[in-house]
Design a protein around this motif. Structure first.
Motif, PDB file in Angstrom:
ATOM      1  N   HIS A 136      45.440  27.666  41.189  1.00 58.37           N
ATOM      2  CA  HIS A 136      45.700  27.935  39.774  1.00 58.37           C
ATOM      3  C   HIS A 136      45.518  26.681  38.948  1.00 58.37           C
ATOM      4  CE1 HIS A 136      49.326  25.890  40.835  1.00 58.37           C
ATOM      5  NE2 HIS A 136      49.642  25.843  39.579  1.00 58.37           N
ATOM      6  N   VAL A 137      45.408  26.923  37.667  1.00 53.88           N
ATOM      7  CA  VAL A 137      45.324  25.798  36.746  1.00 53.88           C
ATOM      8  C   VAL A 137      46.730  25.508  36.273  1.00 53.88           C
ATOM      9  CG1 VAL A 137      44.280  24.989  34.625  1.00 53.88           C
ATOM     10  CG2 VAL A 137      43.157  26.741  36.005  1.00 53.88           C
ATOM     11  N   ARG A 140      49.574  24.585  33.878  1.00 55.29           N
ATOM     12  CA  ARG A 140      49.564  24.850  32.444  1.00 55.29           C
ATOM     13  C   ARG A 140      50.663  24.115  31.694  1.00 55.29           C
ATOM     14  NH1 ARG A 140      49.508  29.985  35.147  1.00 55.29           N
ATOM     15  NH2 ARG A 140      47.361  30.227  35.726  1.00 55.29           N
ATOM     16  N   TYR A 193      32.858  29.386  30.943  1.00 53.66           N
ATOM     17  CA  TYR A 193      32.559  30.821  30.939  1.00 53.66           C
ATOM     18  C   TYR A 193      31.185  30.982  30.320  1.00 53.66           C
ATOM     19  CZ  TYR A 193      37.522  31.978  31.780  1.00 53.66           C
ATOM     20  OH  TYR A 193      38.789  32.103  32.314  1.00 53.66           O
ATOM     21  N   PHE A 206      32.575  30.934  35.389  1.00 51.96           N
ATOM     22  CA  PHE A 206      32.763  32.384  35.347  1.00 51.96           C
ATOM     23  C   PHE A 206      31.580  32.974  34.604  1.00 51.96           C
ATOM     24  CE2 PHE A 206      34.200  36.134  32.925  1.00 51.96           C
ATOM     25  CZ  PHE A 206      34.529  36.960  33.976  1.00 51.96           C
ATOM     26  N   LYS A 217      32.345  40.702  28.409  1.00 51.75           N
ATOM     27  CA  LYS A 217      33.294  40.422  29.487  1.00 51.75           C
ATOM     28  C   LYS A 217      34.003  39.107  29.236  1.00 51.75           C
ATOM     29  CE  LYS A 217      33.084  43.858  32.111  1.00 51.75           C
ATOM     30  NZ  LYS A 217      31.852  44.473  31.736  1.00 51.75           N
ATOM     31  N   LEU A 272      34.479  37.582  26.348  1.00 52.22           N
ATOM     32  CA  LEU A 272      35.395  37.698  25.214  1.00 52.22           C
ATOM     33  C   LEU A 272      36.665  38.445  25.623  1.00 52.22           C
ATOM     34  CD1 LEU A 272      32.836  38.568  22.403  1.00 52.22           C
ATOM     35  CD2 LEU A 272      34.075  36.415  22.709  1.00 52.22           C
ATOM     36  N   ALA A 273      36.509  39.495  26.442  1.00 54.52           N
ATOM     37  CA  ALA A 273      37.678  40.254  26.870  1.00 54.52           C
ATOM     38  C   ALA A 273      38.593  39.370  27.705  1.00 54.52           C
ATOM     39  CB  ALA A 273      37.251  41.476  27.675  1.00 54.52           C
ATOM     40  N   ARG A 274      38.000  38.579  28.587  1.00 58.47           N
ATOM     41  CA  ARG A 274      38.812  37.708  29.431  1.00 58.47           C
ATOM     42  C   ARG A 274      39.529  36.665  28.585  1.00 58.47           C
ATOM     43  NH1 ARG A 274      38.093  36.207  35.428  1.00 58.47           N
ATOM     44  NH2 ARG A 274      39.296  34.301  35.567  1.00 58.47           N
ATOM     45  N   GLU A 302      40.393  36.993  25.493  1.00 63.07           N
ATOM     46  CA  GLU A 302      41.439  37.683  24.726  1.00 63.07           C
ATOM     47  C   GLU A 302      42.670  37.921  25.618  1.00 63.07           C
ATOM     48  OE1 GLU A 302      41.193  38.439  21.526  1.00 63.07           O
ATOM     49  OE2 GLU A 302      43.022  39.642  21.300  1.00 63.07           O
ATOM     50  N   ALA A 303      42.429  38.336  26.864  1.00 68.06           N
ATOM     51  CA  ALA A 303      43.546  38.585  27.774  1.00 68.06           C
ATOM     52  C   ALA A 303      44.277  37.288  28.102  1.00 68.06           C
ATOM     53  CB  ALA A 303      43.048  39.264  29.049  1.00 68.06           C
ATOM     54  N   GLU A 304      43.549  36.179  28.095  1.00 65.70           N
ATOM     55  CA  GLU A 304      44.149  34.882  28.438  1.00 65.70           C
ATOM     56  C   GLU A 304      44.651  34.143  27.202  1.00 65.70           C
ATOM     57  OE1 GLU A 304      41.266  33.864  32.270  1.00 65.70           O
ATOM     58  OE2 GLU A 304      40.861  32.978  30.334  1.00 65.70           O
ATOM     59  N   THR A 340      47.271  33.808  25.364  1.00 63.48           N
ATOM     60  CA  THR A 340      48.497  33.022  25.311  1.00 63.48           C
ATOM     61  C   THR A 340      48.462  31.855  26.286  1.00 63.48           C
ATOM     62  OG1 THR A 340      49.434  34.573  26.879  1.00 63.48           O
ATOM     63  CG2 THR A 340      49.965  34.906  24.571  1.00 63.48           C
ATOM     64  N   ASN A 341      47.482  31.837  27.147  1.00 62.66           N
ATOM     65  CA  ASN A 341      47.463  30.813  28.184  1.00 62.66           C
ATOM     66  C   ASN A 341      46.023  30.525  28.611  1.00 62.66           C
ATOM     67  OD1 ASN A 341      48.678  29.046  29.882  1.00 62.66           O
ATOM     68  ND2 ASN A 341      49.085  30.567  31.482  1.00 62.66           N
ATOM     69  N   VAL A 360      42.340  29.403  29.769  1.00 61.03           N
ATOM     70  CA  VAL A 360      41.871  28.744  30.977  1.00 61.03           C
ATOM     71  C   VAL A 360      40.532  28.047  30.744  1.00 61.03           C
ATOM     72  CG1 VAL A 360      41.133  29.145  33.344  1.00 61.03           C
ATOM     73  CG2 VAL A 360      43.113  30.366  32.447  1.00 61.03           C
ATOM     74  N   ILE A 364      36.773  42.156  19.926  1.00 60.42           N
ATOM     75  CA  ILE A 364      37.637  42.766  20.931  1.00 60.42           C
ATOM     76  C   ILE A 364      38.871  43.338  20.247  1.00 60.42           C
ATOM     77  CG2 ILE A 364      39.031  42.292  22.982  1.00 60.42           C
ATOM     78  CD1 ILE A 364      36.220  41.759  23.657  1.00 60.42           C
ATOM     79  N   ASN A 406      49.315  36.105  33.484  1.00 57.91           N
ATOM     80  CA  ASN A 406      48.858  34.852  32.896  1.00 57.91           C
ATOM     81  C   ASN A 406      49.683  34.481  31.668  1.00 57.91           C
ATOM     82  OD1 ASN A 406      47.166  32.578  32.743  1.00 57.91           O
ATOM     83  ND2 ASN A 406      45.905  33.575  31.197  1.00 57.91           N
TER      84      ASN A 406
END
Lengths: 356, 556
Positions: free
Chosen positions: A5-6, A8, A61, A87, A93, A95-97, A99-101, A103-104, A106, B243, B414
């Protein structure tokens, strides 16, 4: 296995730390048992999570093409000794990743295949300006940010790809595809899946005004089919199920042609749209120096040569490609990138409604 | 005293199961709902409803549901006769068919549809082989074609459930009916059908949710015929600029609600029509003789099914994987094995992807089976509210579209305050697979367990068996086939999982599915197809070895 893991910044703060460490160690017991480069070490020295160790890496990415992204990363790694975690995915894909990340985060650097999306990142304040990037002055100024928020290090042009077995005299104008002789034979990529197809549509509309919609309505009447992302639109043309792709990404066509497939591309005489492929450093980066060095590398002679070899248009105006049409050989529409960025969502919506 | 302690153990197990499910499944999904009501950092509880009211979503939802219903019909037509044939005729000895029939299910849906498209399209393989058959071409590219492709992909799943149930029903009941003079139709209607209903209900529900949550076929075939469903809408908001998780999750919650409604209906049916079949008296296959005409028809049916579900798609896939130039098509001299050579060279990227897939799915399926069996046993006959809650929670991943579940998992694991550093590790991938596929084991084990008569456990207790002994000697042997089926299913699907892997794999790591997807994206269709052949071939081989070992054990 568990400790890649990275580490944080979020954890470093406050009283959560003690709890975090005990809980984390207990649950991820195997993480502590097998020491690794960044994971377990960082856990041990959480207070001053080492700048030294973290600076040996960079997370990128990148949107395709696959081979080029890997070569660029390998080139940079060889030069800098930094380990890159790459990645790969489509722009969507990535942008989605991100967006999901959110708050944290990578990623340190993103390379996308669509200018409006990176303009969006800039607008949201997610990019880190790097105006002093080496060779930035040699980049095509229309495709990159003046304040150094993003750099278009390569680009593709959109044209009409056609099957050479099925089409003997290729069309010369976008309007030709609405002719009865091509009824039900043309594919067009889906703008909600292909950033470059959207660039073509918004670019065409920004040059022609609202009258530009007439072309797409005629396409629909002539049985033009909306067919997935770029490669999905091109593949039926290679196998002969369809004859042509409107708004085909040129480097993919060049690549298939080089392999020997019966396919070629033309750029219509009234002009086309270029789809730049921007790279940007994210403000959340934890490896700022490495990220900057990576941008410098993307703008270097060596990297630009790799871009040209992959049949893409180099981002720098002083680098020529010998495997494909250069920028001065491609007729261009008078496009407005700002309008294109602002209207992308509406155009996608309207376009998919027409082609449903 | 002994009874009490069993009760206590059950209560503890139930609570623990709820906690585990909450942490693994419910919290990630809650994260998504939280996202959908926070628009630009402010709380707007109306936001999801606004999205739904916004436009044409009602018709898209209807398309999804209609597709689900049609695919249930399609899979039933294929699976029910097959299950009957494989449990009541001499063909039941063809155990290898069970493994072969898993091949369609192991084939990634978008690859299967692509095989069909390559076969049926203009200048496709069908026309290249038999030019006069081009009339089928246009009628194939329709809603009916889509239902057919999806049914051919999903029927093995229903088949395995139904066959299991038919075997448990055994021959004596039907024979009793025959002795009393019931005709075949009457026996089927009055004996087999009611007994099958609960297993069929479970299977049909899962087929339904699998269909409306499926992304691969709508993305390849559906897009081509312009048939839009919920998953393609969700995918749009989740993977193109800008998104919009809020919109995606609002749509996902509609899908979720639809699925939960169906689940409720199914559980009502289930409670009404569950009978205790395994009562310790033993069961044996039916001795009713099937006429040779019926046997011949059965063989023809199976052959036809094999051609349609494996023959045609795999002909296309293998042809595409061995083609030098796809523009030339089927021709001698246009044949090459270079792609396979490239894929299988040791140390190559593709080899690494393949090994990743194998190890990740081995890990995931093993954990999923243990976890799933535990949940299923805790649920038991789902009598209490708590048990039904565990049931519902453990099935959630199957009712939420994979992509939504995965986004929830990323948001959860995460988060800046998450103390367990799992994100961006292999552990995260395994966890994702486990969560996505644990419902399979739950379903299989439950289906086996609910038909076991409690008299058996009571008998065990009467003879002084302690809970663990009863579990080991009575429960375990009875649910073992269910566990095995769950393991096989999980391994099979995990090894081809795409949507989750695309988002959740650590940087620089690929699995065979993402490798295939990347090849298609890069225009290397042949290379992608070759990888599909190899990964499906490997899984089949592994399952065959298992099946052989399993049957040998039975002989001893």
């Amino acid at each position: 296995m568990m400790n890649r893991h990275v580490f944080r910044t979020g954890w470093k703060k406050g009283a959560m730390l003690a709890l975090t460490l005990t809980f984390g160690m207990a649950v991820a017991g195997c993480g502590a048992a097998t020491p690794s480069k960044d994971g377990a070490q960082a856990t041990g020295t959480a207070g001053q999570a080492g700048a030294a160790s973290s600076d040996q890496k960079l997370v990128v990415y990148s949107a395709g093409p696959d081979g080029l992204a890997k070569k660029l990363v390998a080139g940079y790694e060889a030069k800098s000794g930094v380990k890159v975690e790459l990645f790969q995915g489509t722009t969507g894909k990535i942008l989605a990743r991100m967006e999901a990340e959110k708050t944290n985060p990578v990623a340190d650097v993103v390379v996308l295949a669509s200018l409006p999306s990176v303009q969006g990142l800039k607008k949201d304040g997610l990019t880190l300006p790097y105006p002093e990037a080496q060779n930035a002055d040699k980049l095509n100024p229309d495709w990159s940010d003046k304040e150094g928020n993003y750099f278009s290090t390569s680009a593709s042009a959109l044209g009409i790809a056609y099957n050479t077995n099925l089409v003997k005299t290729p069309p010369t104008s976008w309007a030709d595809l609405a002719k009865p002789e091509y009824k039900d034979q043309v594919n067009i990529p889906d703008p909600s899946l292909s950033g470059s197809a959207l660039d073509f549509m918004t670019g065409y509309l920004s040059a022609k005004g609202d009258g530009g919609w007439t072309l797409f309505e005629q396409y629909k009447t002539n049985g033009v089919a909306m067919a997935g992302a770029n490669q999905e639109a091109l593949d039926p043309v290679i196998t002969g199920a369809k004859s042509m792709v409107a708004a085909a990404v040129d480097y993919m066509t060049y690549k298939a042609k080089a392999k020997g497939e019966p396919i070629d591309i033309v750029y219509p005489k009234e002009g086309t749209v270029i789809s730049p492929r921007p790279a940007a450093i994210l403000k959340s980066t934890q490896h700022e120096q490495n990220a900057k060095a990576f941008i410098d590398y993307l703008l270097s002679d060596e990297a630009q040569k790799l871009v040209a070899d992959a049949s893409l248009l180099p981002g720098r105006t002083d680098v020529k490609a010998d495997k494909r049409a250069n920028l001065d050989e491609i007729p261009l529409l008078d496009t407005n990138w700002e309008w294109m960025g602002d209207n992308g969502a509406d155009v996608t919506e309207k376009f998919t409604q027409i082609f449903k | 005293m002994g009874v009490l302690s069993v009760k206590q153990i059950r209560a503890w197990c139930l609570t623990l199961a709820l906690i585990v499910l909450a942490l693994l499944i419910v919290m990630p999904l809650l994260q998504i709902f939280i996202q959908s009501v926070y628009v630009d950092g402010t709380f707007q509880w109306m936001a999801p409803f606004r999205t739904l009211a916004e436009s044409r979503f009602a018709s898209v939802l209807f398309s999804s549901i209609w597709l689900g219903i049609c695919v249930i019909a399609g899979t039933t037509v294929l699976a029910l006769p097959l299950a009957w044939v494989m449990s009541n005729t001499r063909l039941a000895r063809w155990r290898w068919l069970d493994v072969v029939l898993l091949i369609p299910f192991m084939t990634p849906p978008y690859i299967g549809s692509m095989g069909w498209i390559l076969f049926m399209q203009k200048n496709g393989y069908l026309v290249q082989l038999l030019p006069e058959l081009h009339v089928f071409m246009s009628s194939f590219f329709s809603f009916g074609g889509m239902v057919m492709i999806m049914s051919l992909h999903l029927f093995p799943f229903l088949y395995l459930l139904l066959r299991g149930a038919l075997v448990r029903i055994g021959g004596s009941l039907e024979e009793a009916g025959a002795v009393m003079g019931g005709s075949f139709g009457y026996r089927f209607r009055r004996i087999i059908l009611p007994l099958l209903l609960s297993s069929y209900g479970m299977g049909a529900l899962l087929i339904f949710v699998k269909t409306i949550a499926e992304f691969g076929t709508p993305a390849t075939f559906g897009r081509r015929i312009g048939y839009e469903v919920m998953t393609s809408e969700i995918h749009k908001y989740i993977s193109s600029w800008p998104i919009d998780f809020g919109k995606a999750t609002s749509l996902a919650s509609v899908l979720l609600t639809a699925c939960l409604l169906v689940w409720y209906m199914q559980s009502v049916i289930n409670r009404k029509y569950t009978y205790r079949l395994v009562g310790g008296k033993g069961s044996r296959p039916s001795r009713l003789r099937v006429s040779s005409l019926a046997t011949g028809l059965s063989i023809a049916f199976i052959l036809l099914l094999l051609v349609a579900s494996i023959g045609i798609p795999y002909f296309s896939i293998i042809a595409a994987s061995t083609m030098k130039l796809r523009g030339i098509g089927l021709a001698w001299g246009n044949f090459t094995l270079d792609y396979y050579r490239e894929l299988l060279s040791w140390g190559s990227e593709s080899m690494e992807a393949l090994l990743n897939s194998v190890f990740l799915s081995l890990g995931a399926s093993t954990i999923a089976v243990l976890l799933g069996t535990w949940f299923a046993l805790v649920v038991g006959q789902s009598r209490t509210v708590l048990q039904r809650t565990v049931d519902a929670f453990s099935l959630l991943p199957n009712t939420v579209p994979g992509i939504v579940m995965v986004v929830g998992l990323i948001l959860w694991w995460n988060s800046p305050w998450m103390p367990i550093p799992l994100y961006n590790t292999y552990g995260m991938v395994i966890l994702t697979y486990v969560i996505l596929f644990v419902p399979y084991t739950v379903q299989y084990v439950k289906s086996a367990f609910t038909q076991v008569d409690t008299a058996l456990f009571q008998a065990g207790q009467v003879f002084g068996g302690r809970p663990f002994y009863v579990f080991r000697r009575i429960v375990l042997p009875l649910i073992l086939p269910g566990m095995l089926a769950g393991w096989m299913m999980t391994f099979t699907i995990a090894s081809r999982e795409l949507v989750g892997s695309l988002l959740i794999l650590p940087p620089s790591v690929q699995t065979s599915a993402t490798y295939i997807f990347a090849q298609f994206e890069q225009g290397q269709v042949s290379l992608g197809m070759a990888m599909a052949v190899i990964s499906v071939g490997l899984t089949t081989l592994l399952l065959m070895v298992m099946e052989i070992l399993n049957s040998q054990r039975k002989w001893k």
